[in-house]
Design an enzyme around this catalytic site. Structure first.
Site, PDB file in Angstrom:
ATOM      1  N   HIS A 188       0.419   4.391  15.158  1.00 57.69           N
ATOM      2  CA  HIS A 188       1.399   3.327  14.937  1.00 57.69           C
ATOM      3  C   HIS A 188       2.772   3.893  14.597  1.00 57.69           C
ATOM      4  O   HIS A 188       3.787   3.277  14.884  1.00 57.69           O
ATOM      5  CB  HIS A 188       0.900   2.347  13.872  1.00 57.69           C
ATOM      6  CG  HIS A 188      -0.153   1.452  14.432  1.00 57.69           C
ATOM      7  ND1 HIS A 188      -1.479   1.700  14.265  1.00 57.69           N
ATOM      8  CD2 HIS A 188      -0.053   0.361  15.225  1.00 57.69           C
ATOM      9  CE1 HIS A 188      -2.168   0.782  14.911  1.00 57.69           C
ATOM     10  NE2 HIS A 188      -1.334  -0.048  15.504  1.00 57.69           N
ATOM     11  N   GLU A 429      -9.951  -5.617  22.111  1.00 62.63           N
ATOM     12  CA  GLU A 429      -9.649  -4.219  21.785  1.00 62.63           C
ATOM     13  C   GLU A 429     -10.840  -3.507  21.157  1.00 62.63           C
ATOM     14  O   GLU A 429     -10.707  -2.386  20.677  1.00 62.63           O
ATOM     15  CB  GLU A 429      -8.413  -4.120  20.886  1.00 62.63           C
ATOM     16  CG  GLU A 429      -8.491  -4.887  19.594  1.00 62.63           C
ATOM     17  CD  GLU A 429      -7.232  -4.744  18.735  1.00 62.63           C
ATOM     18  OE1 GLU A 429      -6.415  -3.850  18.979  1.00 62.63           O
ATOM     19  OE2 GLU A 429      -7.089  -5.561  17.795  1.00 62.63           O
ATOM     20  N   ASP A 453      -6.712   0.581  20.928  1.00 63.29           N
ATOM     21  CA  ASP A 453      -7.959   0.576  20.157  1.00 63.29           C
ATOM     22  C   ASP A 453      -9.177   0.554  21.073  1.00 63.29           C
ATOM     23  O   ASP A 453     -10.193   1.169  20.769  1.00 63.29           O
ATOM     24  CB  ASP A 453      -7.983  -0.614  19.193  1.00 63.29           C
ATOM     25  CG  ASP A 453      -7.192  -0.301  17.940  1.00 63.29           C
ATOM     26  OD1 ASP A 453      -7.355   0.810  17.407  1.00 63.29           O
ATOM     27  OD2 ASP A 453      -6.377  -1.143  17.510  1.00 63.29           O
ATOM     28  N   CYS A 500      -1.520  -5.365  26.427  1.00 64.03           N
ATOM     29  CA  CYS A 500      -0.431  -5.075  25.490  1.00 64.03           C
ATOM     30  C   CYS A 500      -0.550  -3.703  24.845  1.00 64.03           C
ATOM     31  O   CYS A 500       0.296  -3.313  24.065  1.00 64.03           O
ATOM     32  CB  CYS A 500      -0.339  -6.159  24.418  1.00 64.03           C
ATOM     33  SG  CYS A 500      -1.772  -6.202  23.340  1.00 64.03           S
TER      34      CYS A 500
HETATM   35  C1  PEP Z   1      -3.981  -1.923  20.839  1.00 64.31           C
HETATM   36  O1  PEP Z   1      -4.890  -1.594  20.080  1.00 64.31           O
HETATM   37  O2  PEP Z   1      -3.919  -1.585  22.034  1.00 64.31           O
HETATM   38  C2  PEP Z   1      -2.867  -2.755  20.337  1.00 64.31           C
HETATM   39  C3  PEP Z   1      -1.963  -3.252  21.147  1.00 64.31           C
HETATM   40  O3  PEP Z   1      -2.788  -2.946  18.986  1.00 64.31           O
HETATM   41  P1  PEP Z   1      -2.271  -1.801  17.985  1.00 64.31           P
HETATM   42  O4  PEP Z   1      -1.741  -0.660  18.805  1.00 64.31           O
HETATM   43  O5  PEP Z   1      -1.237  -2.402  17.130  1.00 64.31           O
HETATM   44  O6  PEP Z   1      -3.504  -1.442  17.241  1.00 64.31           O
HETATM   45 MG    MG Z   2      -5.056  -2.528  18.160  1.00 70.05          MG
END
Ligand code: PEP
Ligand code: MG
Length: 539
Positions: A188, A429, A453, A500
């Site tokens: 992140h 995810e 994820d 996403c």
């Molecule tokens: C993901 O897991 O792909 C996602 C978009 O959520 P994050 O990266 O915030 O965990």
């Molecule tokens: Mg995620």
């Protein structure tokens, strides 16, 4: 000249002085000593410095977060609390432990005591404060300074790792680039760097120490290279490369307002992933077709407490207004795992990525979840808002969420508060969600595939661990199979499905996603124009 290779998280070329931040762990060694008076004096002096530091932080935090800065005055008070002092005194003077260990024991004792006071959530929460303050004193005792104090001029920050909260709290006008010795491209922290468009390299072991502070550095976020004290030839080559990169970025602006359609007329919605209002402004400027993922937790990681309903409402309303009627999908707080904030008081988990994160945390703390749901419903009247839930693994979870949503809506209605119509979707995810996507599709309005994820859990490879790079195939057939399955199940149930995760911006997959019939790709705001250009060049 030192040359180190890393992995690029965010492109761009930065040239400037380097600032090294060394992270050193505290040493907790239960050694006995006869020098009790010396250890006691060391404790008193370390505590004094810790109190001064906390008061200083309170003053700085007041400007940024107002009343919430109170937490620092509580810490200052706890540091000087008589029982804590007595416990340390006993540890040193009666048990003959060194000061660090005595403080550690006293902190643990207080933490345990407060955590177990019955029916008093306030005192239970203070238990973590004792962990914080004893840690602070131990750092003072061991002369460990991790705070990032930025000089007046902008710098290239070099450090082992940065938490998302640390990165968010930095003054970005003073950061030219970030180089992490550890870190990984899907963390992140990396995602935030992308949204802030600061060049960033991870997994770059440049073997520097604080003695190297102030040397000239170059970060090439295109090739993933970091130089210290570059020779003249390298410097002038990189200055040219920087100019070329900036020109290319300028040219990309021609893509603003252009449709994301291939030469043969196939199209896909290009949306933005955002974490704050500034990202939303960039998404608006680049005319993203919507916000596919608003990582709501990013707004709050550097705060000192959970956000109030009003603070959240203001943020969601602002984003809805910036997007002027285009869809904004707000993901409810995906807090914990690697997104820790000091005010989230959880027991240490052995495996936080598989622990009490995201929707699980929200179920465990329904009052926090309900506050967010209320804020989103209220903001819903200012635009076209959707709500999306992270880390779903079962139908029961979805049923429970939908019941809570209905309940909140009724509650607001009873209070005479206007609410918007929210589309409700879930993130796919976890492998569990992908595998039962046929069942889940009947319950919600849309799916959004979180490939970050999904990849970590399917391949059983920690997304934070840079050392696994050689084992990781981000296009692994198992991931593609789950994406295909999810898209098929969504469309069979006549609901939309987008992507996403970071794979949405992977140019090697764009054509494949369009052929699969994916409805939207949501990418960091900084990548919208590049993706649009790429789509327009596809046959
Ligand atoms: C993901 O897991 O792909 C996602 C978009 O959520 P994050 O990266 O915030 O965990
Ligand atoms: Mg995620």
């Amino acid at each position: 000249m030192i040359k180190a290779e890393g992995q690029s998280v965010q492109q761009g070329i930065a040239i400037g002085k380097i600032l090294i931040r060394e992270n050193r762990p505290v040493q907790i060694v239960p050694e006995k000593t006869d020098a009790v008076e010396k250890e006691w004096a060391m404790f008193l002096s370390a505590r004094k410095r810790a109190v001064a530091e906390v008061k200083n932080m309170e003053a700085m935090a007041k400007e940024k977060v107002g009343d919430k800065a109170m937490i620092f005055s509580v810490h200052a008070m706890l540091l000087e609390e008589a029982e804590f002092e007595e416990a340390v005194r006993k540890g040193i003077k009666e048990e003959h432990y060194n000061a660090s260990y005595a403080v550690y024991l006293a902190g643990k004792e207080a933490e345990h005591f407060f955590a177990n006071v019955k029916d008093n959530a306030y005192l239970n929460e203070r238990s973590v404060d004792f962990r914080d303050i004893s840690d602070r004193v131990i750092r003072e005792l061991q002369h460990i300074r991790d705070e990032i104090i930025l000089p007046e001029h902008p710098v290239i920050l070099v450090t082992d790792d940065l938490t998302p909260a640390e990165l968010i709290s930095l003054d970005m006008t003073k950061i030219l680039a970030v180089v992490l010795n550890n870190g990984s491209v899907n963390s992140h922290t990396a995602i935030i760097a992308k949204s802030m468009t600061i060049p960033m390299l991870v997994n770059t072991d440049a073997q520097l120490s604080v003695a190297d502070n102030g040397r000239r550095g170059i970060v090439d976020g295109v090739s993933g290279t970091f130089w210290v004290d570059p020779d003249e030839e390298t410097l002038s080559r990189l200055i040219d490369a920087r100019n070329a990169y900036e020109k290319e970025q300028k040219e990309l602006e021609q893509m603003i307002g252009k449709a994301a359609v291939t030469k043969s007329g196939r199209s896909i919605r290009v949306c933005a992933n955002i974490g704050n209002i500034e990202d939303a402004r960039r998404a608006g400027l680049y005319q993203a077709e919507g916000i596919g993922l608003f990582r709501s937790e990013f707004l709050y990681l550097n705060g000192t407490d959970f956000p109030t309903e009003e603070q959240q409402f203001e943020n969601y309303r602002t984003v809805a207004q910036i997007m002027e009627g285009r869809e904004v999908i707000i993901r409810t707080m995906d807090i914990c795992a690697d997104k820790q904030a000091d005010y989230v008081r959880l027991d240490t988990e052995n495996n936080p990525a598989m622990g009490l994160r995201a929707i699980r945390f929200c179920f465990r703390r329904p009052e926090i979840f309900r506050t967010q749901l209320r804020a989103i419903y209220r903001a819903g009247i200012y635009g076209k808002l959707g709500i999306m839930f992270p880390m779903i693994t079962s139908e029961e979870e979805v049923d429970k969420i939908l019941a809570m949503m209905a309940d909140i809506r009724e509650e607001l209605k009873a209070e005479g508060v206007k609410t918007g119509e929210l589309k409700a979707g879930i993130m796919i995810e976890t492998p569990a969600a992908a595998l039962i996507s046929d069942r889940l599709a009947g319950k919600v309005d849309f799916f959004s595939i979180g490939t970050n994820d999904l990849t970590q859990y399917t391949l059983a490879m920690d997304r934070q661990n840079a050392d696994l790079k050689e084992f990781q195939n981000i296009h692994h057939p198992s991931i593609l199979k789950m994406i295909e399955m999810t898209v098929e199940n969504a469309h069979a149930a006549h609901i939309k499905v987008g992507i996403c995760g970071e794979l949405a911006a992977d140019p090697e997959l764009t054509d494949y996603f369009i052929r699969l019939g994916v409805d939207s790709l949501s990418v960091p705001a900084s990548e919208i124009l590049t993706l649009r250009k790429h789509i327009r060049e596809l046959p």
